[in-house]
Design a protein around this motif. Structure first.
Motif, PDB file in Angstrom:
ATOM      1  N   GLN A  68      34.527  65.702  25.892  1.00 41.79           N
ATOM      2  CA  GLN A  68      34.474  66.074  27.299  1.00 41.79           C
ATOM      3  C   GLN A  68      34.169  64.885  28.215  1.00 41.79           C
ATOM      4  O   GLN A  68      34.575  64.862  29.363  1.00 41.79           O
ATOM      5  N   SER A  69      33.453  63.879  27.716  1.00 44.46           N
ATOM      6  CA  SER A  69      33.137  62.738  28.581  1.00 44.46           C
ATOM      7  C   SER A  69      33.784  61.457  28.071  1.00 44.46           C
ATOM      8  O   SER A  69      33.266  60.377  28.290  1.00 44.46           O
ATOM      9  N   ARG A  70      34.885  61.602  27.399  1.00 47.53           N
ATOM     10  CA  ARG A  70      35.563  60.453  26.805  1.00 47.53           C
ATOM     11  C   ARG A  70      36.036  59.455  27.853  1.00 47.53           C
ATOM     12  O   ARG A  70      35.990  58.263  27.650  1.00 47.53           O
ATOM     13  N   GLN A  71      36.472  59.932  29.000  1.00 42.17           N
ATOM     14  CA  GLN A  71      36.998  59.037  30.026  1.00 42.17           C
ATOM     15  C   GLN A  71      35.949  58.058  30.535  1.00 42.17           C
ATOM     16  O   GLN A  71      36.277  56.949  30.934  1.00 42.17           O
ATOM     17  N   ALA A  72      34.690  58.462  30.484  1.00 43.33           N
ATOM     18  CA  ALA A  72      33.633  57.581  30.977  1.00 43.33           C
ATOM     19  C   ALA A  72      33.498  56.313  30.143  1.00 43.33           C
ATOM     20  O   ALA A  72      33.204  55.246  30.658  1.00 43.33           O
ATOM     21  N   VAL A  73      33.719  56.424  28.851  1.00 42.95           N
ATOM     22  CA  VAL A  73      33.556  55.264  27.975  1.00 42.95           C
ATOM     23  C   VAL A  73      34.899  54.692  27.510  1.00 42.95           C
ATOM     24  O   VAL A  73      34.935  53.641  26.870  1.00 42.95           O
ATOM     25  N   ASP A  74      35.974  55.351  27.847  1.00 39.37           N
ATOM     26  CA  ASP A  74      37.301  54.899  27.438  1.00 39.37           C
ATOM     27  C   ASP A  74      37.602  53.506  27.985  1.00 39.37           C
ATOM     28  O   ASP A  74      38.100  52.638  27.261  1.00 39.37           O
ATOM     29  N   ARG A  75      37.281  53.273  29.235  1.00 40.28           N
ATOM     30  CA  ARG A  75      37.547  51.978  29.856  1.00 40.28           C
ATOM     31  C   ARG A  75      36.731  50.879  29.197  1.00 40.28           C
ATOM     32  O   ARG A  75      37.242  49.790  28.948  1.00 40.28           O
ATOM     33  N   ALA A  76      35.472  51.144  28.894  1.00 41.47           N
ATOM     34  CA  ALA A  76      34.629  50.130  28.250  1.00 41.47           C
ATOM     35  C   ALA A  76      35.165  49.772  26.868  1.00 41.47           C
ATOM     36  O   ALA A  76      35.184  48.598  26.479  1.00 41.47           O
ATOM     37  N   THR A  77      35.639  50.761  26.141  1.00 40.68           N
ATOM     38  CA  THR A  77      36.200  50.520  24.810  1.00 40.68           C
ATOM     39  C   THR A  77      37.485  49.707  24.903  1.00 40.68           C
ATOM     40  O   THR A  77      37.671  48.750  24.149  1.00 40.68           O
ATOM     41  N   ALA A  78      38.366  50.074  25.809  1.00 40.64           N
ATOM     42  CA  ALA A  78      39.629  49.345  25.972  1.00 40.64           C
ATOM     43  C   ALA A  78      39.371  47.910  26.423  1.00 40.64           C
ATOM     44  O   ALA A  78      40.012  46.972  25.935  1.00 40.64           O
ATOM     45  N   THR A  79      38.423  47.741  27.329  1.00 39.82           N
ATOM     46  CA  THR A  79      38.076  46.395  27.802  1.00 39.82           C
ATOM     47  C   THR A  79      37.496  45.552  26.672  1.00 39.82           C
ATOM     48  O   THR A  79      37.836  44.378  26.527  1.00 39.82           O
ATOM     49  N   ALA A  80      36.638  46.143  25.867  1.00 40.03           N
ATOM     50  CA  ALA A  80      36.041  45.412  24.743  1.00 40.03           C
ATOM     51  C   ALA A  80      37.105  45.014  23.732  1.00 40.03           C
ATOM     52  O   ALA A  80      37.090  43.887  23.216  1.00 40.03           O
ATOM     53  N   CYS A  81      38.038  45.891  23.468  1.00 37.49           N
ATOM     54  CA  CYS A  81      39.126  45.575  22.537  1.00 37.49           C
ATOM     55  C   CYS A  81      39.998  44.460  23.104  1.00 37.49           C
ATOM     56  O   CYS A  81      40.359  43.511  22.397  1.00 37.49           O
ATOM     57  N   PHE A  82      40.308  44.546  24.381  1.00 32.04           N
ATOM     58  CA  PHE A  82      41.107  43.499  25.025  1.00 32.04           C
ATOM     59  C   PHE A  82      40.383  42.160  24.976  1.00 32.04           C
ATOM     60  O   PHE A  82      41.003  41.128  24.712  1.00 32.04           O
ATOM     61  N   THR A  83      39.081  42.159  25.216  1.00 29.78           N
ATOM     62  CA  THR A  83      38.301  40.921  25.179  1.00 29.78           C
ATOM     63  C   THR A  83      38.319  40.312  23.781  1.00 29.78           C
ATOM     64  O   THR A  83      38.449  39.098  23.624  1.00 29.78           O
ATOM     65  N   THR A  84      38.202  41.146  22.775  1.00 33.60           N
ATOM     66  CA  THR A  84      38.264  40.654  21.394  1.00 33.60           C
ATOM     67  C   THR A  84      39.638  40.061  21.103  1.00 33.60           C
ATOM     68  O   THR A  84      39.741  38.980  20.525  1.00 33.60           O
ATOM     69  N   LEU A  85      40.689  40.751  21.506  1.00 36.38           N
ATOM     70  CA  LEU A  85      42.037  40.244  21.274  1.00 36.38           C
ATOM     71  C   LEU A  85      42.283  38.944  22.039  1.00 36.38           C
ATOM     72  O   LEU A  85      42.938  38.024  21.531  1.00 36.38           O
ATOM     73  N   LYS A  86      41.733  38.838  23.232  1.00 38.06           N
ATOM     74  CA  LYS A  86      41.874  37.604  24.024  1.00 38.06           C
ATOM     75  C   LYS A  86      41.126  36.451  23.353  1.00 38.06           C
ATOM     76  O   LYS A  86      41.631  35.324  23.288  1.00 38.06           O
ATOM     77  N   ALA A  87      39.932  36.715  22.827  1.00 36.62           N
ATOM     78  CA  ALA A  87      39.180  35.679  22.117  1.00 36.62           C
ATOM     79  C   ALA A  87      39.931  35.236  20.867  1.00 36.62           C
ATOM     80  O   ALA A  87      39.960  34.038  20.540  1.00 36.62           O
ATOM     81  N   LEU A  88      40.551  36.177  20.170  1.00 35.14           N
ATOM     82  CA  LEU A  88      41.359  35.830  18.994  1.00 35.14           C
ATOM     83  C   LEU A  88      42.584  35.010  19.391  1.00 35.14           C
ATOM     84  O   LEU A  88      42.964  34.072  18.683  1.00 35.14           O
ATOM     85  N   GLU A  89      43.168  35.337  20.508  1.00 31.63           N
ATOM     86  CA  GLU A  89      44.318  34.564  20.996  1.00 31.63           C
ATOM     87  C   GLU A  89      43.892  33.142  21.364  1.00 31.63           C
ATOM     88  O   GLU A  89      44.616  32.181  21.074  1.00 31.63           O
ATOM     89  N   ASN A  90      42.727  32.988  21.972  1.00 31.85           N
ATOM     90  CA  ASN A  90      42.204  31.654  22.286  1.00 31.85           C
ATOM     91  C   ASN A  90      41.951  30.855  21.010  1.00 31.85           C
ATOM     92  O   ASN A  90      42.227  29.658  20.953  1.00 31.85           O
ATOM     93  N   LEU A  91      41.429  31.515  19.994  1.00 31.28           N
ATOM     94  CA  LEU A  91      41.193  30.857  18.704  1.00 31.28           C
ATOM     95  C   LEU A  91      42.516  30.420  18.078  1.00 31.28           C
ATOM     96  O   LEU A  91      42.640  29.297  17.574  1.00 31.28           O
ATOM     97  N   ALA A  92      43.514  31.271  18.116  1.00 29.26           N
ATOM     98  CA  ALA A  92      44.831  30.924  17.577  1.00 29.26           C
ATOM     99  C   ALA A  92      45.443  29.754  18.346  1.00 29.26           C
ATOM    100  O   ALA A  92      46.058  28.860  17.748  1.00 29.26           O
ATOM    101  N   GLN A  93      45.253  29.740  19.657  1.00 31.74           N
ATOM    102  CA  GLN A  93      45.769  28.629  20.468  1.00 31.74           C
ATOM    103  C   GLN A  93      45.063  27.324  20.110  1.00 31.74           C
ATOM    104  O   GLN A  93      45.691  26.273  20.015  1.00 31.74           O
ATOM    105  N   PHE A  94      43.757  27.392  19.876  1.00 34.06           N
ATOM    106  CA  PHE A  94      43.011  26.199  19.460  1.00 34.06           C
ATOM    107  C   PHE A  94      43.543  25.686  18.121  1.00 34.06           C
ATOM    108  O   PHE A  94      43.764  24.486  17.957  1.00 34.06           O
TER     109      PHE A  94
END
Length: 174
Positions: free
Chosen positions: A127-153
């Protein structure tokens, strides 16, 4: 007597030729060893980065399956999280004391933030999934971005090593 003078006259040229050949062989061996070490290490690192990207994405997908009531999704989430953590630990061990360590640490920090967001997501009811959905998606995106930075390095390190090898080759040939 003439024969001895001829031999003594040609001896410095022969010694110079042997010295240059030895230098060329040593330079090639050093270059080969350096390239092999760098390429093998970076190839393994890039494979681990891809595994972690896939695991992070699968974890995010498993969260939504778990929220919709799929009982197998929690097991899949845990398996992907363990896979990510295992690869991250291996990367942390191999990167310790190198310039790569800060990039691996950034991945570790973002993964910890993602783990916290995922834990909140799993605790919250549908029932309250939307409240934390954005935080989860943002955290996943941040992890993927950090992995992309590592791959670029890693890519930049390989390019620098190839450039150095080319420069060494050109210097040796001249």
């Amino acid at each position: 007597m003439l024969r001895t003078r001829l031999y003594l006259g040609l001896l410095p040229l022969l010694l110079l030729l042997i010295a240059m050949g030895g230098y060329a062989v040593r330079t090639c061996q050093e270059l080969s060893r350096s390239l092999e070490l760098t390429m093998v290490a970076n190839y393994r690192a890039m494979l681990a980065t891809e595994v972690m990207k896939n695991a992070a994405t699968s974890m995010n997908g498993a969260l939504y399956q778990a929220q919709s009531g799929d009982p197998a999704a929690t097991g899949q989430f845990d398996a992907q999280r363990a896979l990510f953590a295992r690869n991250l630990h291996e990367q942390s061990m191999t990167a310790a004391g190198t310039p790569r360590a800060r990039w691996v640490e950034a991945v570790d920090d973002s993964f910890l933030a993602q783990a916290e967001a995922d834990a909140v997501f799993l605790k919250v009811g549908p029932q309250s999934r939307q409240a934390v959905d954005r935080a989860t998606a943002t955290a996943c995106f941040t992890t993927l971005k950090a992995l992309e930075n590592l791959a670029q390095f890693d890519h930049d390190v390989m390019q620098a090593e190839l450039t150095r090898a080319g420069r060494t080759t050109r210097t040796t040939v001249k």
